[in-house]
Scaffold this motif. Structure first.
Motif, PDB file in Angstrom:
ATOM      1  N   THR A 255       6.757   0.217 -24.076  1.00 50.87           N
ATOM      2  CA  THR A 255       6.607   0.573 -25.150  1.00 50.87           C
ATOM      3  C   THR A 255       7.814   1.738 -24.778  1.00 50.87           C
ATOM      4  OG1 THR A 255       4.901   1.729 -25.906  1.00 50.87           O
ATOM      5  CG2 THR A 255       4.661  -0.015 -26.103  1.00 50.87           C
TER       6      THR A 255
ATOM      7  N   THR B 261      12.193   5.786 -30.587  1.00 48.94           N
ATOM      8  CA  THR B 261      12.997   5.740 -30.970  1.00 48.94           C
ATOM      9  C   THR B 261      12.580   7.204 -32.463  1.00 48.94           C
ATOM     10  OG1 THR B 261      14.935   5.165 -32.414  1.00 48.94           O
ATOM     11  CG2 THR B 261      12.790   4.380 -32.579  1.00 48.94           C
TER      12      THR B 261
ATOM     13  N   ASP C 168      22.398  -5.774 -30.654  1.00 50.62           N
ATOM     14  CA  ASP C 168      21.209  -5.574 -29.888  1.00 50.62           C
ATOM     15  C   ASP C 168      20.387  -4.067 -30.717  1.00 50.62           C
ATOM     16  OD1 ASP C 168      21.554  -8.182 -29.445  1.00 50.62           O
ATOM     17  OD2 ASP C 168      21.263  -7.436 -27.246  1.00 50.62           O
ATOM     18  N   LEU C 169      20.376  -2.899 -30.488  1.00 49.05           N
ATOM     19  CA  LEU C 169      20.359  -2.055 -30.597  1.00 49.05           C
ATOM     20  C   LEU C 169      20.175  -1.602 -31.952  1.00 49.05           C
ATOM     21  CD1 LEU C 169      19.312   0.173 -29.393  1.00 49.05           C
ATOM     22  CD2 LEU C 169      21.380   1.476 -28.636  1.00 49.05           C
TER      23      LEU C 169
ATOM     24  N   GLU D 210      17.689  -3.530 -33.974  1.00 51.44           N
ATOM     25  CA  GLU D 210      15.764  -4.090 -33.139  1.00 51.44           C
ATOM     26  C   GLU D 210      15.892  -2.414 -33.515  1.00 51.44           C
ATOM     27  OE1 GLU D 210      15.035  -0.824 -29.425  1.00 51.44           O
ATOM     28  OE2 GLU D 210      16.037  -2.736 -28.338  1.00 51.44           O
ATOM     29  N   ARG D 211      16.458  -1.703 -33.580  1.00 51.06           N
ATOM     30  CA  ARG D 211      16.724  -0.187 -35.066  1.00 51.06           C
ATOM     31  C   ARG D 211      16.157  -0.643 -36.327  1.00 51.06           C
ATOM     32  NH1 ARG D 211      17.243   3.867 -31.075  1.00 51.06           N
ATOM     33  NH2 ARG D 211      16.457   2.621 -29.389  1.00 51.06           N
TER      34      ARG D 211
ATOM     35  N   GLU E  86      14.782  -3.006 -37.472  1.00 45.91           N
ATOM     36  CA  GLU E  86      14.050  -4.671 -37.773  1.00 45.91           C
ATOM     37  C   GLU E  86      12.566  -2.986 -37.095  1.00 45.91           C
ATOM     38  OE1 GLU E  86      14.493  -8.511 -36.621  1.00 45.91           O
ATOM     39  OE2 GLU E  86      14.544  -7.363 -34.445  1.00 45.91           O
ATOM     40  N   LEU E  87      12.295  -2.058 -36.529  1.00 41.76           N
ATOM     41  CA  LEU E  87      11.551  -0.820 -35.904  1.00 41.76           C
ATOM     42  C   LEU E  87      11.999   0.342 -37.772  1.00 41.76           C
ATOM     43  CD1 LEU E  87       9.971   0.971 -35.160  1.00 41.76           C
ATOM     44  CD2 LEU E  87      11.631   1.684 -33.995  1.00 41.76           C
TER      45      LEU E  87
ATOM     46  N   ARG F  58      17.224 -12.168 -40.817  1.00 44.14           N
ATOM     47  CA  ARG F  58      16.056 -12.110 -40.245  1.00 44.14           C
ATOM     48  C   ARG F  58      14.702 -11.562 -41.921  1.00 44.14           C
ATOM     49  NH1 ARG F  58      15.775  -9.771 -34.040  1.00 44.14           N
ATOM     50  NH2 ARG F  58      17.513 -11.153 -32.896  1.00 44.14           N
TER      51      ARG F  58
ATOM     52  N   GLY G 202       7.749   2.778 -32.228  1.00 42.16           N
ATOM     53  CA  GLY G 202       8.456   2.050 -31.456  1.00 42.16           C
ATOM     54  C   GLY G 202       7.137   2.334 -30.398  1.00 42.16           C
TER      55      GLY G 202
END
Length: 336
Positions: free
Chosen positions: A149, A152, A181-182, A185-186, A188-189, A237, A288
């Motif tokens: 894992t 962030t 991508d980052l 990702e952040r 969605e987090l 998404r 995360g």
């Protein structure tokens, strides 16, 4: 064996012994509502606990036995310096002690014994003097957990949560570290964290990197080439993300209730706004990771150590945030 209970089990550490952390922890534990909300594992040693109560001018019951309903003290295995810790300054000994407590809490998490961790303020100079090689404690948590894992940093106010695409790096590095991508990702987090706080349909505003959101490419193309496409991907998404908005106006919109969360591109872009909006209420959360970890957003406050004037607002919010997320994680495990 961990006792089955719907109450979350929260590990508390006292933070850097040179700062106000021990006082804040003791003042929190002196409130009956604390042990009503969670089972408490207190990581340190008896001398640290005694000193913390003296700092705060409070007393409360504690035990070394599990399942009693009062805080359970667990030794951190650290080495206490002869003569005690120097107060009000960064030291190697203070950093080693704080890291020993955090390592114990993280190991308890790996063993399934805690649902969340709250650490009182740390001093990064102390941590680096103690040998921490990583840039910050979040990265060090990843090393100790060693479970794949990645952390962030999120900043949490009661009314708003911010997440970052980049964090502890120089401004000269920021643009090169931002990629599609980052950002996705952040984003969605951040949505997952907002849902965990009970927001059914989170609204996320996304910051631009450049002034005036790049002004159609005049001040940079990151908004056109990276950030806007990432926002479209988030929306595809099911994430209600919008932007990119200039950073000098997005927090005005957030303050007025337009967003539940804001995704920023770099550290100070969000930190300055959050601390202005609520310094005494702000919480830092490691998102995360396999365990929820929270702490007050302020520092060790060396200048007010021993004066019993340190505000408890941010620590109380850090604790309540950990209880909420920890309870959800425990419930999910017990249903599995």
């Amino acid at each position: 064996m961990t006792q089955q209970t719907s109450r979350p089990r929260i590990a508390l550490t006292f933070g850097d012994p040179a700062g106000v952390g021990p006082e804040l922890v003791a003042r929190q534990l002196a409130q009956a509502s604390t042990t009503e909300a969670a089972d408490i594992l207190l990581i340190g040693d008896e001398q640290e606990l005694t000193d913390a109560m003296a700092d705060a001018g409070v007393e409360f019951s504690w035990t070394r036995e599990a399942g009693t309903g009062v805080p359970q003290l667990i030794d951190n295995g650290g080495e206490r310096p002869e003569g005690g810790f120097v107060r009000q300054q960064a030291t190697r000994e203070g950093g080693q002690w704080a890291m020993a407590s955090l390592r114990t809490a993280l190991e308890l998490s790996k063993a399934g014994e805690v649902d969340a961790i709250v650490f009182a303020p740390l001093n990064k100079s102390s941590l680096h003097l103690a040998g921490m090689q990583e840039n910050d404690e979040m990265s060090w948590f990843e090393t100790v957990l060693d479970d794949g894992t990645a952390a962030t940093e999120l900043n949490v106010l009661p009314e708003l949560v911010t997440a970052r695409v980049t964090s502890h790096c120089s401004l000269a590095e920021v643009a090169g570290l931002i990629d599609f991508d980052l950002v996705v990702e952040r984003g969605e987090l951040l949505e997952r964290v907002l849902r965990a706080r009970g927001i059914e349909a989170p609204r996320i505003g996304v910051c631009a990197l450049n002034p005036h959101a790049g002004e159609s490419g005049k001040f940079g193309r990151e908004e056109i080439d990276i950030i806007a496409p990432a926002i479209e991907e988030l929306r595809s998404r099911g994430v209600d993300a919008s932007g990119p908005f200039p950073s000098d106006t997005i927090f005005l919109k957030a303050r007025d209730g337009a967003f539940d969360g804001v995704l920023t591109m770099y550290h100070d872009q969000g930190q300055i706004a959050v601390k202005l909006l609520g310094f005494d209420r702000g919480v830092t959360m490691a998102g995360g990771l396999s365990v929820a970890v929270t702490t007050p957003a302020h520092g060790t406050a060396f200048d007010v150590v021993g004066q019993r004037v340190a505000s408890t607002g941010a620590y109380e919010h850090a604790f309540s945030t950990a209880v909420g997320v920890g309870a959800q994680r425990r419930a999910a495990r017990e249903l599995a």
